[in-house]
Design an enzyme around this catalytic site. Structure first.
Site, PDB file in Angstrom:
ATOM      1  N   ASP A 278       0.773  -1.234   0.000  1.00  0.00           N
ATOM      2  CA  ASP A 278       0.000   0.000   0.000  1.00  0.00           C
ATOM      3  C   ASP A 278       0.818   1.305   0.000  1.00  0.00           C
ATOM      4  O   ASP A 278       0.540   2.198  -0.781  1.00  0.00           O
ATOM      5  CB  ASP A 278      -0.977  -0.012   1.196  1.00  0.00           C
ATOM      6  CG  ASP A 278      -2.011   1.105   1.085  1.00  0.00           C
ATOM      7  OD1 ASP A 278      -2.270   1.545  -0.045  1.00  0.00           O
ATOM      8  OD2 ASP A 278      -2.535   1.543   2.113  1.00  0.00           O
TER       9      ASP A 278
ATOM     10  N   CYS B 252     -16.607  10.392  -1.077  1.00  0.00           N
ATOM     11  CA  CYS B 252     -16.635   9.062  -0.460  1.00  0.00           C
ATOM     12  C   CYS B 252     -16.488   9.145   1.067  1.00  0.00           C
ATOM     13  O   CYS B 252     -15.587   9.801   1.586  1.00  0.00           O
ATOM     14  CB  CYS B 252     -15.498   8.227  -1.056  1.00  0.00           C
ATOM     15  SG  CYS B 252     -15.300   6.625  -0.293  1.00  0.00           S
TER      16      CYS B 252
END
Ligand code: SF4
Ligand code: SF4
Length: 310
Positions: free
Chosen positions: A127, A211
């Site tokens: 990540d 979001c």
């Protein structure tokens, strides 16, 4: 050096990964165009770092000189227990910080591979480095990129953490990309309370500015955006994943201790000291107490209407 692909996958299974696939290191087709389109719409919100090293994200040879293969691995985090309480929190927050856990597992994978190939060298990524974990997992045959813009595994759905080892070794057999199995389903797109999933030129994209997952974690502003529908979530958001048929049928894999669930649910009225103690070493430590209070006040959790997630 050429490695036996089946041996690498055996090693990944021994370390505890639920799936492993291997792709040839090259430039991912379409990656750059998709990323540039996403950035040009401003869908990255305040994630300026996504503009940096854009070329490296889709081509690991620019990140690791001489790279020949990407070994992608996946571990499911779908919990076995029903989570109940006043706080609606994304499922992944009940496990340990996956960056630490996955990195450790990737080092164990390298150590296992070295038992047969002592000269093997590889670099683990989870990540944080500029490499697209989900796109490489898809290229390595672990699943497809769903309309929710996440990797969807046919067996484990999208409640998965992904990482990879980039190596200068080749393998005797590379995996192929699997076909997209969304098959006309649109549930994630239509269920998003903020219409944050858009189709642009045939590709689904996440507008992070709208979001809940982005805004309750990455957004450091005093207030959440006007009109954001959190659906009661105070950390992350799983709505577009909960509705996915592939997640509904995916096996639950992680046993979370009852005490841990109760402890996290006690954050409902925690002081700053208690917040820091409870969230230490968990994904919840990505936000600070001020963000937590902001999310709580605007995410409207309630002891009178407890949340239940099985
Ligand atoms: S995480 Fe929530 S807000 Fe974000 S796209 Fe999915 S449903 Fe929409
Ligand atoms: S909910 Fe439907 S469209 Fe969305 S990722 Fe799952 S299968 Fe694909």
């Amino acid at each position: 050096m050429e490695l036996e692909a089946s041996f690498i996958k055996e090693c990944a299974g021994r370390v505890g990964f639920h799936a492993c696939g291997i792709a040839e290191a090259s430039a991912l087709p379409d990656f750059d165009a998709t990323l540039q389109s996403w950035l040009s719409h401003g869908y990255n919100a305040d994630m300026q770092y996504m503009q940096r090293n854009a070329d490296k994200r889709g081509d690991p040879r620019l990140l690791y000189a001489g790279a020949r293969s990407v070994i992608s691995v996946l571990v499911s985090y779908k919990p076995i227990q029903t989570v109940e309480g006043p706080l609606k929190i994304a499922r992944y927050a009940y496990s340990v910080d996956y960056h630490l856990r996955l990195k450790q597992m990737l080092f164990e994978l390298i150590a296992e591979i070295k038992k047969r190939y002592p000269d093997f060298s590889g670099r683990p990524f989870v990540d944080t480095a500029p490499i697209s974990d989900k796109r490489w997992a898809s290229a390595a045959g672990l699943g497809w990129i769903g309309r929710n813009t996440l990797l969807v595994s046919l067996q484990y759905g999208s409640f998965c953490n992904i990482g990879e080892v980039v190596t200068d070794s080749s393998v005797d057999k590379y995996d192929s990309q699997v076909e997209n199995r969304c098959n006309g389903c649109d549930l994630c797109v239509s269920s998003c309370p903020n219409q944050a999933l858009h189709c642009v030129d045939g590709r689904y994209m996440l507008d992070a500015t709208r979001c809940t997952a982005y805004n309750t974690i990455e957004n450091r502003d005093e207030r959440l955006p006007e009109g954001l529908h959190t659906g009661g979530y105070v950390f992350g958001c799983d709505i577009c994943q909960e509705v996915c048929p592939h997640n509904k049928k995916a096996p639950a894999t992680v046993e979370v201790e009852k005490e841990k669930i109760e402890k996290i649910q006690r954050l409902f009225d925690a002081t700053e000291e208690e917040f820091d103690a409870i969230t230490k070493g968990t994904p919840l430590s990505r936000i600070n107490y001020r963000q937590w209070l902001r999310n709580l006040n605007q995410g409207t959790p309630s002891r009178d209407h407890p949340f239940s997630q099985s």
